[in-house]
Enzyme design. Structure first.
Site, mmCIF file in Angstrom:
data_model
loop_
_atom_site.group_PDB
_atom_site.id
_atom_site.type_symbol
_atom_site.label_atom_id
_atom_site.label_comp_id
_atom_site.label_asym_id
_atom_site.label_seq_id
_atom_site.Cartn_x
_atom_site.Cartn_y
_atom_site.Cartn_z
ATOM 1 N N VAL A 52 0.810 -1.127 0.018
ATOM 2 C CA VAL A 52 -0.111 -0.175 -0.011
ATOM 3 C C VAL A 52 0.841 1.289 0.038
ATOM 4 C CG1 VAL A 52 -1.958 1.350 1.247
ATOM 5 C CG2 VAL A 52 -1.678 -1.268 1.202
ATOM 6 N N ALA A 111 4.672 4.086 3.066
ATOM 7 C CA ALA A 111 4.229 2.682 2.400
ATOM 8 C C ALA A 111 4.217 1.619 3.262
ATOM 9 C CB ALA A 111 4.749 2.404 0.911
ATOM 10 N N LYS A 112 3.604 0.690 3.189
ATOM 11 C CA LYS A 112 3.819 -0.528 3.866
ATOM 12 C C LYS A 112 3.473 -1.840 2.967
ATOM 13 C CE LYS A 112 5.057 -1.224 8.300
ATOM 14 N NZ LYS A 112 6.012 -0.345 8.734
ATOM 15 N N GLY A 113 3.953 -2.850 3.297
ATOM 16 C CA GLY A 113 3.583 -4.213 2.556
ATOM 17 C C GLY A 113 3.647 -5.196 3.716
#
Ligand code: GLU
Length: 457
Positions: A102, A147-149
């Protein structure tokens, strides 16, 4: 391609969890966070998302944020959900897992944030964490959006080969949206330097040339920064000391308790020890160890190199109780989110809480702690040393330049202390707590960037 940008509605209101063998099952949200006022239900909803949006709404009111920007920043600009198969070591066993990435705001530069492997990772949690990364970067003045995943998988029972296959396939699925000047992953819960090395290798193979700048938190041999591993824990303690000085206390006279002995917890412990503080208790998934006179942290590092847990360390006694409830001066939750809630906040007996983990304290708990006089150094400031060191690593990779270890450490502490002083000044002017002050700084900066760029088309 099984790439789904902006998601199919199938995922709406569903969260994915894996059973012991990591097979996907759908289930209703686990209520680990306090119940909150319901925000409008959307694709990105989760307990953590509600918390992050409630926090954001309160601060937006306080700073009278432009209403268009205010609504825009509640949703991530880009989200990718992928499902992919991976082969177990037993050759016939193939499983399907869900992965996410995201990107919250693409206005200030590339997006940046970690990748977590955990069974309960879901779109709502990854979105909330991506939003927090935007504020975090802005608080320390980095040219990134958040962001992050994540991959919904428990990494602990996986063999090295299995972890490698999951990582390489997940990276391949992310190819359309990551890049050295697009989106740069880093380690988070359940991932480490080795994971970053596999991501870099996979990405470089697709591009056709070595791309060290695609990830940060890599091994030093691949262009990783020598201080990256230590920076989150050390940055947190540096800010903790600066905050304590403001209220006439000295870090070195403190009894410190640390939850979690991963990348963040162990270097927070070492830094505390080096400053002369007594680290009286630490724990990890295997158990806890306690010593009222202070644990010898360099010895504990030797123990952990040979043993699976801090439990059993000869320089202390095994501790069976709840580590967060031990009486101390400084408490550092440095493991998972949502561990201090309204059900245990009253039992916390510390003067200062340094949030090493992301989102360890719910908003209800935050309020209770403040009423009880606890000074809270919020995650978006306290653990920003990680992304700051990541920034140095990325600059070195993209410029083919090398700083000395001492220079990197000095730069890190400089960024952390300068940012803390700015947040402190806001808290004094606005007569508010440090979390609100940090959010004011972060949200204002992101909003200013969006407003200045204007609307396309
Ligand atoms: N995962 C870390 C965080 O939550 C670091 C992110 C990065 O270095 O990009 O701040």
């Amino acid at each position: 391609s099984n790439l789904i940008i902006s998601l199919s509605f199938i995922f709406n209101n569903l969260e994915m969890q894996c059973d012991k063998k990591n097979k996907i099952t759908t289930f209703l949200t686990k209520p680990i966070y306090d119940e909150l006022v319901i925000v409008e239900n959307n694709l990105f909803d989760s307990h953590m998302y509600k918390e992050v949006i409630k926090q954001y709404d309160e601060v937006s009111d306080l700073i009278n944020l432009d209403s268009n920007i205010r609504e825009r920043l509640k949703l991530p600009q880009r989200s990718l959900v992928v499902t992919f198969p991976f082969r177990r070591d037993e050759y016939d066993d193939v499983e399907t897992v869900v992965g996410y990435r995201v990107q919250h705001v693409l206005s200030m530069g590339p997006t940046k944030g970690g990748i977590r492997y955990a069974p309960d990772v879901n779109l709502g949690e990854v979105t909330a964490l991506a939003i927090l990364m935007s504020w975090k970067s802005a608080i320390v003045g980095l040219p990134y959006g958040g962001a992050k995943g994540g991959v919904a998988i428990d990494p602990n029972p996986l063999t090295r080969a299995e972890k490698q296959r999951v990582t390489r396939r997940y990276t391949a699925e992310l190819l359309p949206i990551i890049g050295v000047d697009k989106d740069i992953p880093a380690p988070d819960l359940g991932t480490d330097e080795q994971t970053m090395a596999w991501i870099m290798d996979t990405y470089s193979n697709f591009v056709g040339s070595p791309q060290p700048g695609i990830v940060t938190g890599k091994p030093v041999s691949l262009g990783g920064s020598i201080t990256r591993r230590e920076s989150t824990g050390r940055g947190a303690v540096a800010v903790g000391q600066a905050a304590m000085e403001k209220i006439g206390k000295n870090y070195k006279d403190s009894r410190v308790v640390i939850q979690g002995f991963g990348n963040v917890g162990r270097y927070a412990a070492l830094d505390s020890y080096e400053r002369g503080a007594k680290v009286i208790a630490v724990n990890d998934l295997g158990g806890a160890v306690f010593n009222k006179d202070g644990l010898n942290i360099p010895e504990l590092f030797k123990h952990i190199a040979k043993n699976p847990s801090v439990k059993g360390f000869e320089g202390g006694e095994d501790y069976e109780g709840e580590i967060l409830e031990i009486e101390c001066d400084v408490l550092i939750p440095a493991a998972v989110g949502g561990v201090i809630t309204s059900s245990n906040a009253e039992k916390i007996k510390t003067n200062v809480l340094i949030e090493g983990a992301n989102s360890p304290t719910t908003l209800n708990a935050d309020k209770i702690l403040r009423e009880n006089g606890v000074m809270i150094i919020p995650d978006i400031l306290a653990n920003a040393g990680g992304i700051t060191a990541s920034y140095f690593e990325w600059v070195q990779n993209t410029q083919n330049y090398l700083w000395k270890e001492s220079e990197l450490h000095e730069k890190l502490i400089d960024v952390m202390i300068t940012s803390f002083e700015e947040v402190w000044t806001i808290s004094q002017k606005q007569n508010c707590d440090l979390r609100t002050a940090a959010l004011i700084k972060g949200i204002k900066r992101v909003a200013a960037a969006k407003l200045t760029r204007g609307l396309f088309p």
